[in-house]
Design a protein around this motif. Structure first.
Motif, PDB file in Angstrom:
ATOM      1  N   GLU A 149       0.819  -1.201   0.000  1.00 57.17           N
ATOM      2  CA  GLU A 149       0.000   0.000   0.000  1.00 57.17           C
ATOM      3  C   GLU A 149       0.862   1.264   0.000  1.00 57.17           C
ATOM      4  O   GLU A 149       0.566   2.243  -0.702  1.00 57.17           O
ATOM      5  CB  GLU A 149      -0.924  -0.019   1.215  1.00 57.17           C
ATOM      6  CG  GLU A 149      -2.005  -1.093   1.163  1.00 57.17           C
ATOM      7  CD  GLU A 149      -2.846  -1.130   2.421  1.00 57.17           C
ATOM      8  OE1 GLU A 149      -2.582  -0.287   3.310  1.00 57.17           O
ATOM      9  OE2 GLU A 149      -3.751  -1.981   2.518  1.00 57.17           O
ATOM     10  N   THR A 150       1.931   1.239   0.793  1.00 56.06           N
ATOM     11  CA  THR A 150       2.815   2.410   0.841  1.00 56.06           C
ATOM     12  C   THR A 150       3.475   2.640  -0.515  1.00 56.06           C
ATOM     13  O   THR A 150       3.562   3.783  -0.991  1.00 56.06           O
ATOM     14  CB  THR A 150       3.896   2.210   1.911  1.00 56.06           C
ATOM     15  OG1 THR A 150       3.267   1.947   3.164  1.00 56.06           O
ATOM     16  CG2 THR A 150       4.777   3.439   2.029  1.00 56.06           C
ATOM     17  N   TYR A 151       3.933   1.568  -1.143  1.00 55.16           N
ATOM     18  CA  TYR A 151       4.565   1.678  -2.449  1.00 55.16           C
ATOM     19  C   TYR A 151       3.577   2.205  -3.492  1.00 55.16           C
ATOM     20  O   TYR A 151       3.906   3.092  -4.291  1.00 55.16           O
ATOM     21  CB  TYR A 151       5.095   0.301  -2.852  1.00 55.16           C
ATOM     22  CG  TYR A 151       5.600   0.212  -4.267  1.00 55.16           C
ATOM     23  CD1 TYR A 151       6.751   0.878  -4.665  1.00 55.16           C
ATOM     24  CD2 TYR A 151       4.932  -0.564  -5.211  1.00 55.16           C
ATOM     25  CE1 TYR A 151       7.220   0.786  -5.968  1.00 55.16           C
ATOM     26  CE2 TYR A 151       5.388  -0.668  -6.509  1.00 55.16           C
ATOM     27  CZ  TYR A 151       6.529   0.010  -6.880  1.00 55.16           C
ATOM     28  OH  TYR A 151       6.982  -0.086  -8.171  1.00 55.16           O
ATOM     29  N   ALA A 152       2.360   1.684  -3.495  1.00 55.82           N
ATOM     30  CA  ALA A 152       1.346   2.142  -4.442  1.00 55.82           C
ATOM     31  C   ALA A 152       1.002   3.608  -4.211  1.00 55.82           C
ATOM     32  O   ALA A 152       0.834   4.386  -5.165  1.00 55.82           O
ATOM     33  CB  ALA A 152       0.093   1.277  -4.332  1.00 55.82           C
ATOM     34  N   ALA A 153       0.918   4.023  -2.935  1.00 57.31           N
ATOM     35  CA  ALA A 153       0.619   5.426  -2.636  1.00 57.31           C
ATOM     36  C   ALA A 153       1.743   6.341  -3.107  1.00 57.31           C
ATOM     37  O   ALA A 153       1.484   7.446  -3.622  1.00 57.31           O
ATOM     38  CB  ALA A 153       0.391   5.592  -1.137  1.00 57.31           C
ATOM     39  N   ALA A 154       2.998   5.901  -2.955  1.00 61.10           N
ATOM     40  CA  ALA A 154       4.128   6.711  -3.408  1.00 61.10           C
ATOM     41  C   ALA A 154       4.087   6.895  -4.926  1.00 61.10           C
ATOM     42  O   ALA A 154       4.284   8.007  -5.448  1.00 61.10           O
ATOM     43  CB  ALA A 154       5.443   6.061  -2.992  1.00 61.10           C
ATOM     44  N   LEU A 155       3.833   5.809  -5.665  1.00 62.41           N
ATOM     45  CA  LEU A 155       3.751   5.920  -7.121  1.00 62.41           C
ATOM     46  C   LEU A 155       2.578   6.808  -7.536  1.00 62.41           C
ATOM     47  O   LEU A 155       2.680   7.574  -8.503  1.00 62.41           O
ATOM     48  CB  LEU A 155       3.602   4.536  -7.746  1.00 62.41           C
ATOM     49  CG  LEU A 155       4.866   3.675  -7.825  1.00 62.41           C
ATOM     50  CD1 LEU A 155       4.582   2.397  -8.601  1.00 62.41           C
ATOM     51  CD2 LEU A 155       6.003   4.425  -8.482  1.00 62.41           C
ATOM     52  N   ALA A 156       1.462   6.701  -6.813  1.00 60.45           N
ATOM     53  CA  ALA A 156       0.306   7.537  -7.143  1.00 60.45           C
ATOM     54  C   ALA A 156       0.630   9.012  -6.939  1.00 60.45           C
ATOM     55  O   ALA A 156       0.236   9.871  -7.751  1.00 60.45           O
ATOM     56  CB  ALA A 156      -0.888   7.125  -6.293  1.00 60.45           C
ATOM     57  N   ASP A 157       1.367   9.338  -5.888  1.00 57.24           N
ATOM     58  CA  ASP A 157       1.752  10.732  -5.661  1.00 57.24           C
ATOM     59  C   ASP A 157       2.660  11.239  -6.776  1.00 57.24           C
ATOM     60  O   ASP A 157       2.490  12.360  -7.271  1.00 57.24           O
ATOM     61  CB  ASP A 157       2.453  10.869  -4.311  1.00 57.24           C
ATOM     62  CG  ASP A 157       1.455  10.924  -3.163  1.00 57.24           C
ATOM     63  OD1 ASP A 157       0.246  11.072  -3.448  1.00 57.24           O
ATOM     64  OD2 ASP A 157       1.876  10.793  -2.000  1.00 57.24           O
ATOM     65  N   LEU A 158       3.641  10.436  -7.154  1.00 59.69           N
ATOM     66  CA  LEU A 158       4.527  10.847  -8.239  1.00 59.69           C
ATOM     67  C   LEU A 158       3.760  11.005  -9.548  1.00 59.69           C
ATOM     68  O   LEU A 158       3.983  11.942 -10.313  1.00 59.69           O
ATOM     69  CB  LEU A 158       5.659   9.826  -8.415  1.00 59.69           C
ATOM     70  CG  LEU A 158       6.695   9.760  -7.296  1.00 59.69           C
ATOM     71  CD1 LEU A 158       7.720   8.664  -7.584  1.00 59.69           C
ATOM     72  CD2 LEU A 158       7.403  11.098  -7.129  1.00 59.69           C
TER      73      LEU A 158
END
Length: 954
Positions: A23-32
């Motif tokens: 979830e953290t990884y997906a959220a980081a990519l979504a922010d970028l």
């Protein structure tokens, strides 16, 4: 029971940790991903407040008027975001003047054709984050080039706000210095900076807009920082060691985990500086190191570059470490990494950190070339379309200069890359040299060809068909003279030319009949109109091109039957290229049952003609597949360079590309050498051929082309990084380009003050010179002479220039600097006036038109020095002056009559007269200098006497 509960709890905890990481990884990519601007989303979010433009745009799109709707949305978008897209200062008169004076490239909506490249089939981040819709909207609604993949989107957006961080100081210094020297704009840079300061100080009413822009930028930067923090949280969760790296590297399969993906994203972001961030190479090194410990080949390749690159050492502070670089390149190459294989081969070929081993270099070049050839064959019939060629910045500078790229007698500038000395380049240099470097001039030429009405219509239209098909006016995929590929337009022009001879529809009575009916007559589709021999060759070329396009499905749906018709038409008129393609069709049985006998007969008939390169390549390929390598080599020599010079009647004697020839020739030598059936002397030939093939088809890692794209956008820092990666693979053009950007010698200050990048520039020039670049070798000599990045002296510079003269005798600069070195006796070099004069005379012969401005003043200075030092007893000066008094003469046989003076004798007497005149002028100037000195002494004595009288009166 308790044990079971403990195990279950542990499993739950692990699953929860993995879920949180995902979830953290997906959220980081979504922010970028959200930082890349979506031209629709802000407008839609504000539509409730809005404006009639949004409603009108929606109705227009509902009615199918997409262009009207897009224009209305563009107006609303520009109005909505004008607070941070533009400021009042940029629209003021002073702002416009400052922008006009700025030498940096201005962005346009169009990108250079040669910056178009294929995304690798194995997409890595940020390519997998590509949003085609956002790219299309940005290109349509903003003044930005079209982003063709996720990497370009992550690098240049456009972003939701101005979030570009400043580059590291040394990188910014190198970029600014390059801009100033490249554009000759040192004064313009100063004026621009002063105007910008004045504009900022004179525009207090811009504060609200600047505050709004700052708020948007701060919010975007905060989101980016949050995304990077989340990636670090996932990426650096576990710690590995070198034993884990070794164990993971030799596993059959590398495990892909969320942590591995996060490490790669973090490493690439830190290496390139995506989403407006500045590069952070220490963090990239940490991320790639931990990812390599998981056995990732791409991470090993990145580490090999970081530990090997002079650029990252000098500009980013990552020290070079040759053993580590070699280790990581080996690990990556063993896993099939394209760039690491080329890097290893380059090292073994030139002994960079390893002993010179041609066979080992050949093995790695062969491995890389085999992978590219498999991708080539996986394309349409005839092979996948190749990327654009690589051209050095130095070559572009020479071609774009106001000076002629030729020296004399039609010879090209020897500093140009040998790869450019092709017939197409020579032809344009002779007639339209601007077309090779000036895009506007090239389009002017194309416009003339398209709209000019004249008697040579077929020649013009056939030229246009080939240019739009190849993507260049020079050759297939050539970056020089590049135009945007346009298959439909190429087919239109080719069809127009071909139908002048074959007006019948391309339909067969019976596809099983090769060309003639059972009664012996030609099929109706092959009956042609009578034309002149020259026009018959041109229409045959057009028909062959049409057949290729139908066969490959370019600009039209793939149609084997129509391809057979057009190729047979061209083959009946003697077109050798069409014969080769037609033989392939009959061999494969694409339109009728396979007929190998007929295919071989067509090939043999084509090979009986003087130039049949395509047929020779096809025959060689068949022989190689039959393990008849010796016979294949008889067909391959010089095929890549065949072609009629200055073609007025067609292009059937030229290969579209020499890629396959290079690969086939190199693979034959590799097979023989590895089987110990060929001499080791053939190793260099095979390695060079395979290197050329592997570098040409760089689909797996188009990093060089990404650097070209960055350079065309004016992003020098990103271009340097891309070229540096490609340079570590041994790509000569990339090495030249990095050195060209870092080169301080071209500065208007001549030379520029010493910089920390001098050592890196010298190292890149040296590696390029190892591969035969004369321009690079001259630069190395210049660095040694000026002691830039090295402690070598003038004696070493003289030796370097002598080596350059041995390679290329038509360069004037080495003779000029040798003359100065021997004139001054700098360093350990002994002063030698006669030798210096001899070198000045050579320069006069190489550039006679410039002698009056260069060598004549130098000769006057030389003789003045000689006279002065002769008075002080210098032996070298005495020998020079004595040579004018007497010269040894050879005895001649007595003759009854005096022979008539020949032009050679006249030249000798003229040389004597010039030398005497120079000597006389030197004496006169020396006398005038003596009289001037006496006059100054007299005046000084009188002034001193007056001063003494004044002091006495006091």
């Amino acid at each position: 029971m308790r044990v079971a509960l403990v195990v279950v709890a542990a499993l739950v905890a692990v699953a929860s940790a993995h879920s949180d990481a995902d979830e953290t990884y997906a959220a980081a990519l979504a922010d970028l991903r959200s930082l890349v601007d979506d031209a629709i989303a802000p407008l839609d979010a504000a539509s409730t407040q809005s404006s009639w433009t949004h409603t009108a745009a929606a109705w227009a799109e509902h009615l199918g008027l997409d262009r009207v709707g897009a224009r209305l949305r563009t107006q609303a978008r520009d109005h909505k975001h004008s607070q941070y897209d533009n400021t009042a200062s940029s629209t003021s008169l002073m702002g416009r003047i400052a922008a006009w004076l700025d030498p940096r490239p201005k962005l346009t909506r169009e990108r250079e054709p040669f910056t178009v490249y294929d995304t690798p089939e194995r997409a890595l981040w940020p390519d997998w984050d590509y949003d085609h819709v956002k790219a299309s909207r940005a290109h349509a609604r903003r003044n930005v080039p079209f982003a063709i993949n996720g990497w370009e989107q992550a690098m240049w957006g456009p972003f939701v706000a101005d979030i570009q961080d400043p580059q590291p100081p040394l990188v910014q210094t190198a970029a600014d210095a390059f801009h100033a020297t490249q554009h000759g704009a040192l004064i313009a840079e100063w004026i621009t900076n002063q105007m910008r300061r004045f504009v900022r100080s004179a525009a207090p009413h811009d504060a609200p807009r600047s505050a709004a822009a700052s708020q948007a930028a701060q919010a975007a930067v905060a989101k980016r920082d949050r995304a990077i923090a989340m990636l670090e949280q996932v990426a650096f969760r576990d710690v590995y060691d070198e034993e884990a790296m070794l164990a993971s590297t030799f596993r059959d399969e590398n495990v892909s985990t969320t942590q591995a993906d996060a490490l790669w994203v973090l490493g690439e972001h830190s290496l390139w500086g995506t989403h407006g961030a500045a590069p952070d190479l220490p963090r990239a090194l940490r991320a790639f190191t931990q990812l390599a410990q998981l056995g990732n080949a791409s991470a090993h390749a990145r580490l090999g570059f970081l530990y090997d690159s002079p650029l990252t050492d000098v500009l980013h502070g990552v020290p070079q470490h040759a053993p580590r670089a070699l280790m990581h390149h080996v690990f990556a190459a063993q896993e099939g990494d394209y760039g690491a294989q080329l890097a290893l081969a380059h090292r073994y070929a030139h002994g960079l950190g390893v002993p010179v081993d041609c066979l080992e270099a050949l093995r790695w070049y062969d491995a890389a070339a085999q992978a590219t050839y498999a991708q080539y064959l996986a394309g349409p019939p005839g092979g996948r379309t190749l990327p654009y060629t690589k051209v050095r910045l130095g070559d572009r500078a020479i071609l774009a200069s106001k000076l002629s790229p030729r020296l004399h007698a039609g010879r090209l500038n020897p500093l140009l890359s040998v790869k450019l000395l092709r017939s197409g380049v020579r032809h344009l240099l002779a007639h339209e040299p601007r077309a090779l470097s000036d895009t506007a001039a090239l389009h002017d030429i194309l416009d003339v060809y398209q709209h000019h009405q004249g008697s040579n219509e077929l020649v013009r239209l056939l030229f246009l068909a080939h240019a739009f098909y190849r993507g260049s006016v020079v050759g297939e995929g050539e970056a020089l003279g590049a135009v945007e590929r346009n298959f439909p337009l190429a087919m239109h022009y080719a069809r127009y030319v071909a139908e002048k001879r074959w007006p019948m529809p391309a339909e067969l009575e019976n596809a099983a009949w090769p060309a003639r009916r059972p009664d012996g007559g030609l099929q109706r589709a092959y009956q042609a109109v009578e034309m002149s021999e020259a026009d018959t060759v041109r229409t045959g070329d057009a028909a062959a091109l049409l057949g290729m396009m139908y066969l490959r499905g370019e600009g039209t749906p793939q149609d084997y039957e129509r391809a057979q018709v057009w190729l047979t038409r061209a083959q009946l008129d003697g077109n050798r290229r069409a014969a080769a393609w037609l033989a392939i069709m009959y061999d494969e049985g694409w339109t009728a049952p396979a007929n190998p006998e007929l295919a071989q007969e067509i090939l043999n008939d084509a090979l009986r003609k003087e130039y049949a390169p395509d047929a020779a390549v096809e025959m060689a390929r068949k022989l190689i597949e039959s393990k008849l390598s010796e016979e294949a080599l008889k067909h391959l020599p010089r095929i890549a360079y065949l072609g009629a010079e200055g073609e007025g009647v067609g292009e059937s004697g030229q290969l579209e590309t020499s890629y396959e020839v290079s690969y086939l020739r190199g693979s034959v030598y590799a097979d023989q050498l590895l089987a110990h059936t060929a001499s080791v002397l053939a190793c260099n030939i095979g390695a060079d051929e395979l290197k050329r093939a592997a570098e040409r088809a760089d689909w797996d890692d188009p990093v060089y082309h990404r650097a070209e794209t960055a350079f065309s956008r004016g992003d020098i820092a990103t271009a340097l990084m891309g070229w540096a990666i490609s340079a570590s693979y041994g790509v000569e053009e990339a090495q030249d380009n990095v050195a060209f950007v870092l080169d301080p010698i071209k500065s208007l200050l001549r030379p520029a003050p010493p910089r920390g990048s001098d050592r890196a520039a010298l190292q890149y020039w040296a590696e390029s010179a190892l591969q035969g670049s004369r321009h690079a070798l001259e630069r190395v000599c210049d660095y040694v002479r000026l002691a830039r990045g090295t402690d070598a002296g003038q004696g070493d510079a003289a030796s370097c220039y002598m080596a350059l003269i041995d390679v290329e005798k038509d360069l004037a600069a080495p003779y000029w600097y040798l003359a100065q070195i021997y004139e001054n006796g700098a360093g350990t070099t002994t002063r030698d006036f006669p030798l210096a004069k001899r070198y000045y005379d050579v320069v006069t012969g190489l550039a006679p038109g410039k002698a009056i401005l260069t060598t004549f003043p130098a000769l006057v200075r030389l003789h003045l020095k000689a006279v002065w030092l002769w008075l002080h007893g210098n032996d070298s000066a005495r020998r020079l002056l004595a040579s004018y008094m007497w010269k040894p003469r050879t005895k001649r046989a007595p003759s009854p009559a005096r022979p008539r003076a020949t032009p050679a004798d006249m030249d000798v007497w003229l040389d004597y007269a010039v030398d005497a005149a120079v000597f006389g002028v030197g004496l006169v100037l020396l006398g005038m200098l003596y009289l001037l000195r006496r006059w100054i002494d007299v005046r000084l004595q009188a002034a001193n006497a007056q001063l003494a009288q004044i002091q006495a009166l006091r």
